[in-house]
Scaffold this active site. Sequence first.
Site, mmCIF file in Angstrom:
data_model
loop_
_atom_site.group_PDB
_atom_site.id
_atom_site.type_symbol
_atom_site.label_atom_id
_atom_site.label_comp_id
_atom_site.label_asym_id
_atom_site.label_seq_id
_atom_site.Cartn_x
_atom_site.Cartn_y
_atom_site.Cartn_z
ATOM 1 N N ASP A 68 0.859 -1.172 0.000
ATOM 2 C CA ASP A 68 0.000 0.000 0.000
ATOM 3 C C ASP A 68 0.900 1.228 0.000
ATOM 4 O OD1 ASP A 68 -2.335 1.662 0.459
ATOM 5 O OD2 ASP A 68 -3.253 -0.114 1.352
ATOM 6 N N ASP A 80 -2.895 4.737 -2.484
ATOM 7 C CA ASP A 80 -3.952 5.361 -1.690
ATOM 8 C C ASP A 80 -4.290 6.762 -2.218
ATOM 9 O OD1 ASP A 80 -5.408 4.996 0.969
ATOM 10 O OD2 ASP A 80 -4.445 6.938 1.320
ATOM 11 N N GLU A 140 -6.100 4.070 -6.211
ATOM 12 C CA GLU A 140 -7.393 4.301 -5.553
ATOM 13 C C GLU A 140 -7.807 5.735 -5.830
ATOM 14 O OE1 GLU A 140 -9.593 4.353 -1.228
ATOM 15 O OE2 GLU A 140 -7.754 5.444 -1.608
ATOM 16 N N HIS A 152 -11.533 -2.412 3.273
ATOM 17 C CA HIS A 152 -11.466 -2.013 4.681
ATOM 18 C C HIS A 152 -12.189 -0.698 4.957
ATOM 19 C CE1 HIS A 152 -8.458 0.258 2.625
ATOM 20 N NE2 HIS A 152 -8.259 1.013 3.690
ATOM 21 N N ASP A 153 -12.694 -0.030 3.914
ATOM 22 C CA ASP A 153 -13.411 1.245 4.087
ATOM 23 C C ASP A 153 -14.918 1.105 3.904
ATOM 24 O OD1 ASP A 153 -11.000 2.629 4.430
ATOM 25 O OD2 ASP A 153 -10.832 3.105 2.290
HETATM 26 O O1 TEU Z 1 -9.483 5.968 1.587
HETATM 27 C C1 TEU Z 1 -9.896 6.976 0.759
HETATM 28 C C2 TEU Z 1 -11.275 7.542 0.858
HETATM 29 O O2 TEU Z 1 -11.497 8.615 0.364
HETATM 30 C C3 TEU Z 1 -12.407 6.884 1.524
HETATM 31 O O3 TEU Z 1 -12.499 5.551 1.336
HETATM 32 C C4 TEU Z 1 -12.452 7.320 2.964
HETATM 33 O O4 TEU Z 1 -11.425 6.754 3.702
HETATM 34 C C5 TEU Z 1 -13.729 7.030 3.670
HETATM 35 O O5 TEU Z 1 -13.998 5.681 3.647
HETATM 36 C C6 TEU Z 1 -14.846 7.855 3.171
HETATM 37 O O6 TEU Z 1 -15.980 7.587 3.920
HETATM 38 C C7 TEU Z 1 -8.126 5.731 1.717
HETATM 39 C C8 TEU Z 1 -7.894 4.511 2.593
HETATM 40 O O7 TEU Z 1 -8.402 3.381 1.944
HETATM 41 C C9 TEU Z 1 -8.499 4.778 3.925
HETATM 42 O O8 TEU Z 1 -8.460 3.656 4.771
HETATM 43 C C10 TEU Z 1 -7.761 5.927 4.541
HETATM 44 O O9 TEU Z 1 -8.382 6.285 5.737
HETATM 45 C C11 TEU Z 1 -7.729 7.129 3.617
HETATM 46 O O10 TEU Z 1 -7.438 6.825 2.275
HETATM 47 C C12 TEU Z 1 -6.655 8.082 4.070
HETATM 48 O O11 TEU Z 1 -5.391 7.519 3.870
#
Ligand code: TEU
Length: 567
Positions: free
Chosen positions: A99, A207, A270, A342-343
């Site tokens: 990542d 990310d 992403e 994971h989000d």
């Molecule tokens: O996530 C990016 C993002 O914009 C969204 O998924 C956000 O975290 C949230 O879920 C909106 O409701 C990435 C990572 O996957 C996430 O785990 C991190 O918290 C974020 O970036 C910051 O690094």
Amino acid sequence: MEPAPWWTSAVAYQVYPRSFQDSDGDGIGDLGGILQRLDHLSDLGVDVLWLSPVYPSPQADNGYDISDYQGIDPLFGTLEQLDELIEALHVRGMKLLMDLVVNHTSDEHPWFEESRASRTSAKRDWYWWRPPRGGFAGGDPGAEPTNWQSFFSGPTWEYDEASGEYYLHLFDRKQPDLNWENPEVRQAVHAMMRWWLDRGVDGFRMDVINMISKDVADDGHLHDGPPIPGTSLGDGSASYLCGPRIHEFLAEMHREVFAGRDGAFLTVGEMPGVTVEEARLFTAPDRAEVDMVFQFEHVGLDHGSSKWDLRPLRMRDLKASFGRWQAGLADVGWNSLYWDNHDQPRAVSRFGDDSPEHRRDSATCLATLLHLHRGTPYVYQGQELGMANFPFTSVDDFRDVESVNHFGTAMVAGEDPARVLAAMRRMSRDNARTPVQWDASPNAGFTTGTPWLPVNPDHVRWNAEAQRDDPGSVLAHYRRLIALRHQEPVVALGDFAMLLPEHDDVYAFTRTLESEVLLVVCNVSARTHRLLDLLPQARAGRLLLGNLPDEDPDLLRPWEARVLRID
Ligand code: TEU
């Protein structure tokens, strides 16, 4: 014609290390735990492991706040164990994606500490420092340099008393944004990426990589965004999503890091808010930016004014969205396919039906739907077991910074705690982060200690051990789907055509490669339908894979999915 890249027939598996497997009894998953569970991945047949961050980090955002890009947090293990993991995966024919979190660092990264030290620091310009808004004193409400709202509630600016300036953080205040306008920042990131490739990793999941270019005026000014109703803040996304130099930065990264290097690599960006048109540019092979992107359209279809304002998903919206992405990336570029990560809350609870009656069937139906699309599927840990949302009861149950901040902000705004909690129960990222359910023992085989987030009580019935040798299990179905992609070029490469775009319950499409035609039919509802009335061409189909035992070929039962070969 060039042969298709290796990742067109690959399936990736995401490990969120703190919740995968604990090997030292501290209640937090680690590299030692991953090494113990590699047979699970081989057995599933996946090709790529995407590992969420394991770098040194204060863990304000569970590792997405990195304080050292070239190490391993002792919480997760050692660099030697990471090397061991690379080796062990390669021996099994799998690849490792790290990542890459370079839109921001931790505020405890030495780069930021140096940047913050004084206005004249050599690294001051590595981050976004700005004076208070004209006419305001630093720290006063409204003095923030722009009105942008952070992804994790509140303004995107934090005031630094000592130097009298603000720094930008699109996410938490402990995640200051790097200034990619500065070539030294870019060079430092490229060098770090090369260092990981030299160690043997096979690529990166990047990310929020479409946020690294900000729309900044020549005089350094950043622009306010349109006001967000009900708040004093604005939506700054026009200034940081796919900003003016994003394609330049990614092409440069590719050139500096991957060009001329021997090996089979994978890069996935992403990209919240990315459009199909932008994704074509990002993934067109001749532009050499990234191989594929994670887009967010389908996981936003059930959002109202925000993710906490949940709306029912309309099937025709999902079809229109997926259909557009399939068509848009048909001639150039490539899709990545996901329900879970994971989000996101667990898909079986969100888009399926996690009641005892339909859980197994809806989990396998959703899996079939996704895996038969054109693109590279990503399985998130536990998804292959039908893991569901957690029965949270109180605000104290949540650990995620996004949820915790949201609750605090909503309380200050006078919202009804019960309603806020109800939305968090369904949408909190912690739903995805409970430990993987390996067996029926008290901590599900995840840890001998106290798990950092409780194990879902349903693990007694829903766990890997119970499913491993059961041909009717969710796990066995995932195994078959993954094998099918490996075996059938039509699954990997066939053209996609959506059928029944207006139907509320039945999601159907064809995949075609030369004379091969697959018809995929998924009943995404608890109602029964007559298949041959809807799709007469199914009569000529032979069942290649289904999620329910064979019965009346004309009856599409609740959550039934079939992949038919049409002769
Ligand atoms: O996530 C990016 C993002 O914009 C969204 O998924 C956000 O975290 C949230 O879920 C909106 O409701 C990435 C990572 O996957 C996430 O785990 C991190 O918290 C974020 O970036 C910051 O690094």
